[in-house]
Design a protein around this motif. Structure first.
Motif, short mmCIF file in Angstrom:
data_model
loop_
_atom_site.label_atom_id
_atom_site.label_comp_id
_atom_site.label_asym_id
_atom_site.label_seq_id
_atom_site.Cartn_x
_atom_site.Cartn_y
_atom_site.Cartn_z
N THR A 1 0.84 -1.20 0.00
CA THR A 1 0.00 0.00 0.00
C THR A 1 0.87 1.26 0.00
O THR A 1 1.79 1.38 0.82
CB THR A 1 -0.92 -0.01 1.24
N GLY A 2 0.57 2.17 -0.91
CA GLY A 2 1.32 3.43 -0.97
C GLY A 2 2.56 3.37 -1.85
O GLY A 2 3.22 4.39 -2.05
N SER A 3 2.87 2.17 -2.37
CA SER A 3 4.02 2.09 -3.29
C SER A 3 3.58 2.54 -4.67
O SER A 3 2.44 2.28 -5.08
CB SER A 3 4.58 0.66 -3.35
N SER A 4 4.47 3.19 -5.39
CA SER A 4 4.11 3.68 -6.73
C SER A 4 3.69 2.52 -7.62
O SER A 4 2.75 2.63 -8.40
CB SER A 4 5.28 4.42 -7.36
N VAL A 5 4.36 1.39 -7.49
CA VAL A 5 4.07 0.27 -8.39
C VAL A 5 2.68 -0.31 -8.15
O VAL A 5 1.98 -0.68 -9.09
CB VAL A 5 5.15 -0.83 -8.35
N ALA A 6 2.24 -0.37 -6.90
CA ALA A 6 0.89 -0.90 -6.62
C ALA A 6 -0.16 0.07 -7.17
O ALA A 6 -1.13 -0.34 -7.80
CB ALA A 6 0.71 -1.10 -5.12
N ILE A 7 0.06 1.35 -6.96
CA ILE A 7 -0.89 2.36 -7.44
C ILE A 7 -0.97 2.30 -8.98
O ILE A 7 -2.05 2.27 -9.57
CB ILE A 7 -0.45 3.77 -6.97
N GLU A 8 0.18 2.25 -9.61
CA GLU A 8 0.22 2.36 -11.07
C GLU A 8 -0.18 1.06 -11.77
O GLU A 8 -0.82 1.09 -12.82
CB GLU A 8 1.62 2.80 -11.52
N ARG A 9 0.18 -0.09 -11.23
CA ARG A 9 -0.23 -1.35 -11.85
C ARG A 9 -1.75 -1.49 -11.81
O ARG A 9 -2.38 -1.95 -12.75
CB ARG A 9 0.47 -2.53 -11.17
N LYS A 10 -2.33 -1.07 -10.70
CA LYS A 10 -3.80 -1.09 -10.57
C LYS A 10 -4.42 -0.17 -11.61
O LYS A 10 -5.35 -0.55 -12.33
CB LYS A 10 -4.19 -0.66 -9.15
N GLU A 11 -3.88 1.03 -11.70
CA GLU A 11 -4.40 2.02 -12.64
C GLU A 11 -4.34 1.50 -14.09
O GLU A 11 -5.30 1.61 -14.85
CB GLU A 11 -3.57 3.30 -12.50
N GLY A 12 -3.23 0.91 -14.44
CA GLY A 12 -3.06 0.40 -15.81
C GLY A 12 -4.02 -0.73 -16.13
O GLY A 12 -4.61 -0.77 -17.21
N PHE A 13 -4.19 -1.64 -15.18
CA PHE A 13 -5.10 -2.77 -15.40
C PHE A 13 -6.53 -2.25 -15.56
O PHE A 13 -7.26 -2.68 -16.47
CB PHE A 13 -5.00 -3.73 -14.21
N GLU A 14 -6.91 -1.32 -14.70
CA GLU A 14 -8.27 -0.75 -14.78
C GLU A 14 -8.49 -0.05 -16.12
O GLU A 14 -9.57 -0.12 -16.70
CB GLU A 14 -8.53 0.20 -13.60
N LYS A 15 -7.45 0.60 -16.60
CA LYS A 15 -7.52 1.26 -17.90
C LYS A 15 -7.78 0.23 -19.01
O LYS A 15 -8.61 0.45 -19.90
CB LYS A 15 -6.18 1.96 -18.15
N ALA A 16 -7.08 -0.89 -18.91
CA ALA A 16 -7.19 -1.90 -19.97
C ALA A 16 -8.57 -2.55 -20.02
O ALA A 16 -9.04 -2.95 -21.08
CB ALA A 16 -6.12 -2.98 -19.77
N ILE A 17 -9.22 -2.67 -18.86
CA ILE A 17 -10.53 -3.34 -18.85
C ILE A 17 -11.69 -2.33 -18.94
O ILE A 17 -12.84 -2.72 -19.05
CB ILE A 17 -10.72 -4.24 -17.60
N ALA A 18 -11.38 -1.04 -18.90
CA ALA A 18 -12.42 0.00 -18.81
C ALA A 18 -13.49 -0.13 -19.90
O ALA A 18 -14.67 0.03 -19.62
CB ALA A 18 -11.78 1.39 -18.85
N ASP A 19 -13.08 -0.42 -21.10
CA ASP A 19 -14.05 -0.51 -22.20
C ASP A 19 -14.58 -1.92 -22.41
O ASP A 19 -15.14 -2.23 -23.46
CB ASP A 19 -13.40 0.00 -23.50
N HIS A 20 -14.36 -2.77 -21.42
CA HIS A 20 -14.78 -4.17 -21.54
C HIS A 20 -15.61 -4.55 -20.33
O HIS A 20 -15.09 -5.16 -19.38
CB HIS A 20 -13.56 -5.09 -21.69
#
Ligand code: GYE
Length: 311
Positions: A151-170
Motif C-alpha cells: 500500500t502506498g508504493s508507486s508500483v501498486a498504485i500504477e499497476r492497478k491504474e493500468g489494469f483498470e484502464k485496460a478493462i475499462a471498455d470491456h
C-alpha cells in the motif's frame, strides 16, 4: 620523490567510488534477485557498495540515506518502499551534491531531488496484464480478484491504474475484490484464501490479477488447496517473471506474467560511471522492457534461463 607523489596521486584517482544502496527488504524473489545483481554489478565494476536492508520500513530507509550522506558516499541508490515522504532526506543528499538514483519505484517529489529513475512504466505493465486478460476471455464474462502490492508504493498504485484502464471498455471483465498482499507469497496465499471463501469457494472467480509473481505463487497454492485448478478454473496473470512462476506456467497452473528485469543496477551504474567520467547527465527516466510471457513461450526453458539471472 616526484615518482612517489605521482604514484600516490594515481592511486587516489583510481580509488573506488562508494555507493550506498537503500534496499526495501526481501519481500519477493524479484527483489532478492535485484539485491544479488546489484552486489554483483558493483563488484565487477570495482564500486564499493554499502548495502542497507530497510525491512520494509521507510523510516529505516530515511535513516540509511542520512547515514550515507554522513559517510560522504559518492552516490545513493534508493528503492523507495512508498511514494511519499522523501523530501527532507533527499534534500540533505542534494545539499552535499550526492546524486541519488531511484530503482524500480517512483516517488512523489520534485525531480531535482534525484538524478534519474530506473524502472518499468508500471501503468503500462498493468495495461499489458489487463490487455492479455481481455483478449483471453474474448468477450466472456470474467470476475477478477486483484492482489495489490504494498500500500502506498508507486508500483501498486500504477499497476492497478493500468489494469483498470485496460478493462475499462470491456464491461464483461470486472474486478470484484481487491486487497493488498504486500508483495509476499504468504500475503498472496492468505488473501486469496479469503477471496475464495467469500466467493462461493472460488466458483465466482474467473481470474486473478496479482501485482507480482510471488503473491500469485501463494495464491496458486490457495486455489489448489480449495480443490480448484489454477490456470484453468481460475486464470492467473501477474508481473515480474520469477523462476517459480515460470515453473507454474510449465505445469499449466499459471497463465501469464509481464517480465521485469531485476537488473536495475546495471543501467544505474552506467549512468554514474558516465557522470563521474565527464559530468554527463542522464534522462530523468530510464525505462526497462515490459514483455508478456505465456504458456506458449516455452516456460521450462525460460525457467532455466532465469535461474542464471540473479534468482
Ligand atoms: O514487482 C515486486 C517487488 O518495486 C518493481 O517490488 C518492484 C516490485 C516487484 O517486491 O516483486
Amino acid at each position: 620523490l616526484a615518482g612517489v607523489a605521482a604514484f600516490t596521486l594515481a592511486a587516489t584517482a583510481a580509488s573506488a567510488q562508494t555507493v550506498g544502496f537503500s534496499q526495501i527488504g526481501s519481500e519477493s524473489g524479484w527483489r532478492a534477485a535485484e539485491t544479488t545483481l546489484t552486489k554483483q554489478q558493483a563488484e565487477e565494476r570495482g564500486i564499493d557498495l554499502k548495502f542497507s536492508d530497510a525491512q520494509q520500513k521507510q523510516e529505516n530507509q530515511i535513516a540509511a540515506i542520512r547515514a550515507f550522506v554522513a559517510q560522504g558516499v559518492d552516490a545513493i541508490l534508493l528503492a523507495p518502499v512508498v511514494a511519499t515522504g522523501w523530501d527532507s532526506a533527499l534534500e540533505e543528499a542534494k545539499d552535499y551534491d550526492i546524486p541519488v538514483i531511484l530503482l524500480d519505484r517512483q516517488i512523489d517529489a520534485s525531480d531535482d531531488l534525484y538524478m534519474t529513475a530506473v524502472g518499468a512504466d508500471s501503468v503500462h505493465e498493468g495495461e499489458v496484464a489487463g490487455g492479455w486478460l481481455v483478449d483471453t476471455v474474448d468477450g466472456k464474462d470474467c470476475n477478477v480478484v486483484e492482489l495489490q502490492g504494498t500500500t502506498g508504493s508507486s508500483v501498486a498504485i500504477e499497476r492497478k491504474e493500468g489494469f483498470e484502464k485496460a478493462i475499462a471498455d470491456h464491461p464483461n471483465v470486472t474486478i470484484i475484490r481487491s486487497q493488498t498482499g504486500d508483495f509476499t507469497r504468504s500475503g498472496g496465499k492468505e488473501v486469496m484464501e479469503s477471496f475464495i471463501q467469500a466467493e462461493n469457494g472460488g466458483e465466482n472467480i474467473c481470474a486473478l490479477f496479482s501485482h507480482n509473481d510471488d503473491m500469485a505463487v501463494g495464491a496458486i497454492q490457495a486455489i489448489k488447496e480449495a480443490g480448484l485448478k489454477p490456470g484453468e478454473d481460475i486464470l492467473t496473470v501477474s508481473i515480474d517473471g520469477v523462476p517459480d512462476y515460470f515453473q507454474a506456467m510449465a505445469n499449466g497452473e499459471a497463465n501469464a506474467t509481464v517480465e521485469l528485469t531485476p537488473n536495475m543496477a546495471g543501467p544505474a551504474f552506467d549512468v554514474l560511471e558516465a557522470y563521474w567520467a565527464d559530468g554527463t547527465m542522464p534522462e530523468k527516466f530510464i525505462q526497462t522492457d515490459s514483455k508478456i510471457y505465456t504458456q506458449a513461450d516455452d516456460p521450462t526453458a525460460e525457467y532455466e534461463r532465469r535461474k542464471g539471472l540473479g534468482y
